[in-house]
Design an enzyme around this catalytic site. Sequence first.
Site, PDB file in Angstrom:
ATOM      1  N   ASP A 208       0.828  -1.199   0.000  1.00 37.12           N
ATOM      2  CA  ASP A 208       0.000   0.000   0.000  1.00 37.12           C
ATOM      3  C   ASP A 208       0.866   1.253   0.000  1.00 37.12           C
ATOM      4  OD1 ASP A 208      -2.738   1.384   0.624  1.00 37.12           O
ATOM      5  OD2 ASP A 208      -1.296   2.218   2.049  1.00 37.12           O
TER       6      ASP A 208
ATOM      7  N   TYR B 121       2.389  10.335  -0.227  1.00 33.04           N
ATOM      8  CA  TYR B 121       3.439   9.889   0.688  1.00 33.04           C
ATOM      9  C   TYR B 121       4.773  10.451   0.195  1.00 33.04           C
ATOM     10  CZ  TYR B 121       0.006   6.626   2.628  1.00 33.04           C
ATOM     11  OH  TYR B 121      -1.100   6.070   3.212  1.00 33.04           O
TER      12      TYR B 121
END
Length: 286
Positions: free
Chosen positions: A48, A53
């Site tokens: 994931d 991010y």
Amino acid sequence: MQSRRIGDTQVSAIGLGEMPMSLRSRPPEQQSIDTIHAALDAGVTFIDTADAYSRDGGDFGHGESLVARALASYGGDTSNVLVATKGGHTREADGEWSLNGSPDYLRQACDASLKRLGVDAIGLYQFHRPDPRVDWADSVGAIRDLLDAGKIRYAGVSNADPDQIRLSNEILGGRLVSVQNQFSPAFRSSEPELALCAELDIAFLPWSPFGGISKAGDLGSRFAPFAKVGEARGVSPQQVCLAWMLAKAPVVIPIPGSSRPETIRDSAAAVHLSLTAEEIAELDAA
């Protein structure tokens, strides 16, 4: 490694959360790649990540690019690895988090994610977080359109409540395959969403299962029953935590974050820990 199901695809019962490898506190890249390779060696076939991010807006997409490099450099077969990413979260130049759930943005974000991951279709694409400025149905409608266009194989939502989950499944024509919500010994308010996913046979993906990056290491000291069971079984409190989650329902697939090979190896071993009813009751009460 035991398996569970996302859509009609079998994946490892424990996934890998890539987020700690991309934030400001991230380790050297080779350590992150070694961590992803260690996960694959341990039988993990579900990774994931998200476009957001990163350290900041200038670093946007770091997590997706890292996963692509790690998979490309792995010596074994990765054709059975399902990579999940998310769109709808953004990062400012100073690193602050923001939101954009507009359909136009989500379409652009998906196209950018496709390029970073180097794939023709994203394995699992999830709407990252509700944007209060955009109707939830409009955001999920954009995910439906991406699914219909073949740009994503599976569709999911993240940080959703039960009403949003039901509406998402309706908008997607019964094709919602996953819900990724926060869930841990310290954060149990997603129990209704977990129960609904079990009822609808939709994968429930707990994020931050140990309580967050800064608190993962002291889970046992914060929740003594997890340490007690771990000591009796000769395993870490973190392994006990993941086994406890797996026992909640067959749809649960935890995605512990990791940035070191040894921690993801420990997490992956949780599939071999079968807790007794008495132990589960003690952990539930912790």
